[in-house]
Design an enzyme around this catalytic site. Sequence first.
Site, PDB file in Angstrom:
ATOM      1  N   TYR A 181     -24.629 -12.752  -0.510  1.00 61.95           N
ATOM      2  CA  TYR A 181     -24.487 -13.631   0.652  1.00 61.95           C
ATOM      3  C   TYR A 181     -23.649 -12.950   1.730  1.00 61.95           C
ATOM      4  O   TYR A 181     -23.993 -12.970   2.924  1.00 61.95           O
ATOM      5  CB  TYR A 181     -23.825 -14.931   0.208  1.00 61.95           C
ATOM      6  N   LYS A 233     -24.542 -11.850   5.727  1.00 63.36           N
ATOM      7  CA  LYS A 233     -23.777 -12.362   6.865  1.00 63.36           C
ATOM      8  C   LYS A 233     -23.163 -11.225   7.680  1.00 63.36           C
ATOM      9  O   LYS A 233     -23.060 -11.320   8.912  1.00 63.36           O
ATOM     10  CB  LYS A 233     -22.681 -13.314   6.359  1.00 63.36           C
TER      11      LYS A 233
END
Length: 295
Positions: free
Chosen positions: A120, A124
């Site tokens: 994740y 990002k």
Amino acid sequence: MVGRNLLEAAGDLRIDHPTSRQLDLTNADDVRVYIQDTKPDLIIHAAGKVGGIQANMADPVGFLDKNLAIGRNLIMGAYEANVPELLNLASTCIYPRGAENPLCEDMVLTGELEPTNEGYAIAKIAALRLCEYIRKQRPELQYKTLIPCNLYGPYDNFHPEKSHLLPAIIRKVHDAKNNGVNEVEIWGDGTARREFMYAGDLALAILKASEEMETLPDLMNTGLGFDHSINDYYQTVANVLDWGGTFTHDLSKPVGMKQKLCSTERADSWGWRASTSLADGIAKTYTFFLENHTS
């Protein structure tokens, strides 16, 4: 959660908000056509595949692949359509696991990421770097990134295995109270510290940014500037829900980073600060839970 809270805070402001059924953000062609047809003044990138430690560890492929695709498709779709402003939402998960707290914006990519949410975080980081590269090549485009701390609030996911910490605690304590159970288990020893902000406060920060994109820093933390231990969060939820049981600790479970506290110096200088207290935020979130997730 972020999008729903933003729509509530925005009132009569015109915001186009297609659902995932109306627009698949992982499909680059669909995103490109949608942006070119709607010609938005500003895109707020608040979409993504999200979850807590359990969910991230169970599906690292999905967390990296889906979030990478969504970020790339939205940002490049906006860039190719000459959308003048884009507000990208990142996460404090992007900071190195060994970085000193409080976490400052210039610490990005200065060390190893936390393994439990690495996929994740990588996605990002790629999105925020893409916004920064676009700013360097075309400074007239206001493509900037907010880095929210952990969030909770109405429209959160309360699934016990897929949710973030605070909604999971609310669900666990609620179930214990309703079922007459006197013990609730905490992963680890409960001393790890986290910074959780009410999602309605982030919505207000986004609205302020949408009106002041030129003065907004290219990269800015959006948090409280203070944190609490995991044990504190469990006890506060117990107090708000009026549950008088006890907590046990499973020391074999993963807990992630020991602390994730972000610096608010840039946000303070820009003129923004969160205002909702932890107890008030939990009470509002629990009211939403009772109205929407119980019969």
